[in-house]
Design an enzyme around this catalytic site. Structure first.
Site, short mmCIF file in Angstrom:
data_model
loop_
_atom_site.label_atom_id
_atom_site.label_comp_id
_atom_site.label_asym_id
_atom_site.label_seq_id
_atom_site.Cartn_x
_atom_site.Cartn_y
_atom_site.Cartn_z
N ASP A 115 -7.16 0.50 -14.21
CA ASP A 115 -6.14 0.60 -13.16
C ASP A 115 -4.78 0.91 -13.74
O ASP A 115 -3.99 -0.01 -14.03
CB ASP A 115 -6.08 -0.70 -12.36
CG ASP A 115 -5.07 -0.62 -11.22
OD1 ASP A 115 -4.64 -1.68 -10.77
OD2 ASP A 115 -4.71 0.50 -10.81
N GLU A 147 3.61 2.31 -8.66
CA GLU A 147 2.63 2.11 -7.58
C GLU A 147 2.39 0.63 -7.39
O GLU A 147 2.25 0.13 -6.28
CB GLU A 147 1.32 2.85 -7.90
CG GLU A 147 0.28 2.82 -6.78
CD GLU A 147 -0.66 1.63 -6.82
OE1 GLU A 147 -0.64 0.88 -7.82
OE2 GLU A 147 -1.39 1.43 -5.83
N1 DTR Z 1 -3.96 -0.63 -5.00
C1 DTR Z 1 -4.69 -0.28 -6.20
C2 DTR Z 1 -6.09 -0.79 -6.24
C3 DTR Z 1 -6.84 -0.55 -5.00
C4 DTR Z 1 -7.29 -1.51 -4.19
N2 DTR Z 1 -7.96 -0.92 -3.16
C5 DTR Z 1 -7.92 0.43 -3.31
C6 DTR Z 1 -8.45 1.46 -2.54
C7 DTR Z 1 -8.22 2.77 -2.96
C8 DTR Z 1 -7.51 3.02 -4.12
C9 DTR Z 1 -6.98 1.97 -4.88
C10 DTR Z 1 -7.21 0.68 -4.46
C11 DTR Z 1 -3.96 -0.81 -7.38
O1 DTR Z 1 -3.94 -2.03 -7.57
O2 DTR Z 1 -3.39 -0.01 -8.10
ZN ZN Z 2 -3.33 -2.11 -9.52
ZN ZN Z 3 -4.24 1.39 -9.10
#
Ligand code: DTR
Ligand code: ZN
Ligand code: ZN
Length: 336
Positions: A145, A179
């Site tokens: 991530d 992000e």
């Molecule tokens: N928000 C993202 C991880 C994440 C969680 N649900 C989704 C669905 C689609 C893409 C990303 C994500 C993060 O923590 O960067």
């Molecule tokens: Zn994340």
């Molecule tokens: Zn992410």
């Protein structure tokens, strides 16, 4: 280069359908829905995308890990590891012939950076964008991530350069800052685009967490044509997919969707547990999170499933070549 200032044709012709969502009649190929049929509204390129070398994608992950290790253990917004990540990606793209722009913004008391890379050519009135957030959380290196998405988008861009690809649409790639602080960088980008420029963006494809260690194969269902591009591709691999339900609003595609831009993308899962049914069709461990190091210090280079990363990287290239309307390539190019 250190950041100082922003910055297959098959014998058949390409059958490009007008627009991404136009209800143009599908190309006269197989019956709609039949294997190999063409989803309505998607240009059909006679030029197949190349394989994206997994080794190259993983080499980028290794670089991102090294950057985090050398900069306090993370690549988070406002930390030196984030700017070092931007400089790494920018250096590769500058060397490969992209026109890069660094967009600065401020959030959380620190300067953030979006990196935008335009591939010269294509219709400037039809811009296909693909992106990934480049920042990690402060807890760790953020390899799943989202070095995974950042590396795959980078390597796809370098494949475009190696092919010296010519496409109907103009190709633009993006790596977003902050992000993890709430889609800050991508929202800043979209909100800063003049409305006339925003109208030129035909679609945005988002890739956030595409190499999760206990992976699922999730496709965004925000747009049926783009969903079908990915589902069709995975069907050729014999890999079943599910629609993505964990993320509405939880990644950078939301910034684009919120202003009416068509979005799509891929996701391998985060903190939710993989079900028994999902483990039966995808392998991996039931009752275990798709990524048990999500937002944790253990999100390092060991926290990646190579098969998922490989498949998703190739799916990204397939989408760029297909939706971008690849028409010709003029060599092996200079992409490194
Ligand atoms: N928000 C993202 C991880 C994440 C969680 N649900 C989704 C669905 C689609 C893409 C990303 C994500 C993060 O923590 O960067
Ligand atoms: Zn994340
Ligand atoms: Zn992410």
């Amino acid at each position: 280069m250190k950041l100082t200032t922003p910055r297959r044709a098959a014998a058949a012709a390409v059958i490009a359908l007008a627009g991404l969502l136009a209800s143009a009649t599908p190309a006269a190929t197989a019956a709609p829905g039949a294997p190999g049929s063409v989803p309505a509204g998607i240009p059909v390129s006679a030029l197949a995308a190349p394989d994206i070398p997994l080794a190259n994608v993983k080499a980028h992950l290794t670089q991102f890990q090294s950057i985090a290790t050398a900069n306090g253990g993370s690549r988070a917004h406002g930390r030196p590891g984030y700017l070092a990540s931007v400089n790494y990606v920018k250096g590769k793209l500058d060397a490969a012939g992209f026109v890069t722009t660094v967009q600065q913004f401020t959030t959380g008391g620190a300067t953030g950076y979006n990196l935008i890379a335009d591939w010269p050519g294509g219709d400037p009135g039809q811009v296909l964008m693909a992106g990934a957030h480049l920042d990690s959380v402060s807890a760790g290196a953020g390899i799943s991530d989202n070095a995974s998405g950042s590396a795959a988008v980078l390597e796809t861009a370098l494949a475009v350069s190696r092919a010296q690809l010519q496409t109907t649409k103009h190709l633009r790639f993006a790596w977003w800052g902050a992000e993890e602080l709430g889609l800050v960088g991508s929202r800043y980008y979209v909100n800063s685009l003049p409305s006339a420029e925003r109208a030129k963006v035909s679609a945005y494809l988002n890739f956030d967490m595409i190499g999760s260690p206990n992976p699922g194969y999730f496709v965004y269902d925000d747009n049926v044509a783009l969903e079908n591009v990915f589902k069709t591709y995975f069907a050729t691999l014999g890999v079943p997919t599910e629609i993505e339900t964990e993320g509405d609003g939880r990644s950078d595609h939301a910034s684009f969707k919120n202003v009416g831009i068509t979005v799509g993308g891929l996701f391998a899962g985060a903190g939710r547990l993989k079900s028994a049914a999902q483990a039966a069709k995808w392998g991996g461990s039931a009752g275990v999170a798709f990524d048990r190091c999500y937002h944790r210090a253990c999100d390092n280079t060991a926290n990646i499933n190579d098969t998922a990363l490989n498949r998703n990287s190739d799916a990204i290239a397939h989408a760029i070549w297909t939706v971008g309307g690849a028409t010709a390539r003029s060599g092996l190019g200079t992409g490194r």
